[in-house]
Design a protein around this motif. Structure first.
Motif, short mmCIF file in Angstrom:
data_model
loop_
_atom_site.label_atom_id
_atom_site.label_comp_id
_atom_site.label_asym_id
_atom_site.label_seq_id
_atom_site.Cartn_x
_atom_site.Cartn_y
_atom_site.Cartn_z
N SER A 27 -3.94 -2.27 -0.87
CA SER A 27 -2.55 -2.63 -0.55
C SER A 27 -1.61 -1.52 -1.01
O SER A 27 -1.74 -1.02 -2.12
CB SER A 27 -2.15 -3.93 -1.25
OG SER A 27 -2.88 -5.01 -0.75
N THR A 75 1.72 -0.11 -2.48
CA THR A 75 2.76 -0.64 -3.36
C THR A 75 4.07 -0.65 -2.58
O THR A 75 4.22 0.06 -1.57
CB THR A 75 2.92 0.23 -4.62
OG1 THR A 75 3.41 1.52 -4.23
CG2 THR A 75 1.61 0.35 -5.39
N ARG A 76 5.02 -1.41 -3.06
CA ARG A 76 6.32 -1.45 -2.39
C ARG A 76 6.96 -0.05 -2.38
O ARG A 76 7.57 0.35 -1.40
CB ARG A 76 7.24 -2.45 -3.07
CG ARG A 76 6.80 -3.87 -2.87
CD ARG A 76 7.85 -4.85 -3.35
NE ARG A 76 7.36 -6.20 -3.34
CZ ARG A 76 7.25 -6.97 -2.26
NH1 ARG A 76 7.59 -6.49 -1.09
NH2 ARG A 76 6.79 -8.19 -2.33
N ARG A 77 6.78 0.68 -3.47
CA ARG A 77 7.34 2.03 -3.56
C ARG A 77 6.70 2.96 -2.53
O ARG A 77 7.38 3.73 -1.85
CB ARG A 77 7.17 2.57 -4.97
CG ARG A 77 7.82 3.91 -5.16
CD ARG A 77 7.72 4.35 -6.59
NE ARG A 77 8.42 5.62 -6.74
CZ ARG A 77 8.42 6.32 -7.82
NH1 ARG A 77 7.79 5.90 -8.89
NH2 ARG A 77 9.05 7.46 -7.87
N LEU A 85 5.21 2.13 0.25
CA LEU A 85 5.61 1.70 1.58
C LEU A 85 7.05 2.13 1.88
O LEU A 85 7.34 2.61 2.97
CB LEU A 85 5.46 0.18 1.71
CG LEU A 85 5.52 -0.39 3.10
CD1 LEU A 85 4.50 0.27 4.01
CD2 LEU A 85 5.27 -1.88 3.06
N HIS A 86 7.92 2.01 0.90
CA HIS A 86 9.32 2.42 1.08
C HIS A 86 9.40 3.93 1.38
O HIS A 86 10.11 4.35 2.30
CB HIS A 86 10.14 2.06 -0.17
CG HIS A 86 11.56 2.50 -0.08
ND1 HIS A 86 12.47 1.88 0.75
CD2 HIS A 86 12.23 3.50 -0.71
CE1 HIS A 86 13.64 2.48 0.63
NE2 HIS A 86 13.51 3.47 -0.26
N ARG A 129 0.09 -5.83 3.05
CA ARG A 129 0.37 -4.39 3.07
C ARG A 129 -0.90 -3.54 3.08
O ARG A 129 -0.96 -2.48 2.47
CB ARG A 129 1.28 -4.00 1.90
CG ARG A 129 2.65 -4.65 1.97
CD ARG A 129 3.61 -4.18 0.90
NE ARG A 129 3.09 -4.15 -0.45
CZ ARG A 129 3.17 -5.14 -1.33
NH1 ARG A 129 3.72 -6.27 -1.00
NH2 ARG A 129 2.69 -4.99 -2.55
#
Length: 171
Positions: A8, A10-12, A14-15, A29
């Motif tokens: 997956s 990470t949000r970071r 993906l951002h 993700r």
């Protein structure tokens, strides 16, 4: 293009990746989608790999739709040792490495398709022990035709209607 990740994002991650390329991610993700303009599908895969490799833990890139010859293209990064094994196996069969990989992947996809069909048949036989065939068919049709509940599992009564409670479970 479809992007399959090794884990997956990470949000970071993906951002950061979304700032470089517009992406749509699945819930966990691990799979992403994007549209990539290029002169050919192969070029689109290569340029996407080049742009995102440093930002995401990419496992596989694929074209989402088949090309003019009906093939889905795959972009993999293989280790030197893996490439060597593929070259030897291909040579032993009198094939080019790309042809060998294409046939091996095609056979694996076909095996997976057959395994999934067999698993579905086993589960369906289990349902038919408890429900009449027309009840299973009616319930299946209702679920497939009901857009609101298509993505969520639902339970149907023996007459094919939905239970009145708000809980949804799979029979």
């Amino acid at each position: 293009m479809e992007i399959v990740l090794t884990r997956s994002a990470t949000r970071r991650e993906l951002h950061r990746a979304c700032r470089a390329v517009p992406l749509a991610a699945n819930a966990d993700r691990t799979r992403l989608m994007t549209v990539r303009p290029a002169k050919s599908p192969g070029r689109a895969l290569r340029s996407l790999r080049h742009e995102l490799d440093r930002l995401l833990p990419i496992d596989v890139l694929t074209t989402h739709y088949p090309d003019a010859s009906g093939k889905v293209l795959i972009n993999l990064v293989l280790t030197r040792a893996t490439r060597s094994v593929i070259r030897r196996a291909a040579a032993a069969r009198g094939q080019k490495p790309a042809e060998f990989v294409a046939r091996a992947v095609g056979a694996a996809v076909e095996r997976d398709k057959q395994d999934r069909a067999q698993q579905l048949a086993v589960q369906l036989r289990g349902l038919l022990v408890h429900y009449a065939p027309e009840d299973v068919l009616t319930c299946t049709a209702r679920i497939l035709l009901d857009r609101q509940h298509f993505a969520s599992p639902t339970q149907c009564d023996a007459d094919g209607s939905r239970p009145s409670s708000s809980s949804h479970t799979t029979p």
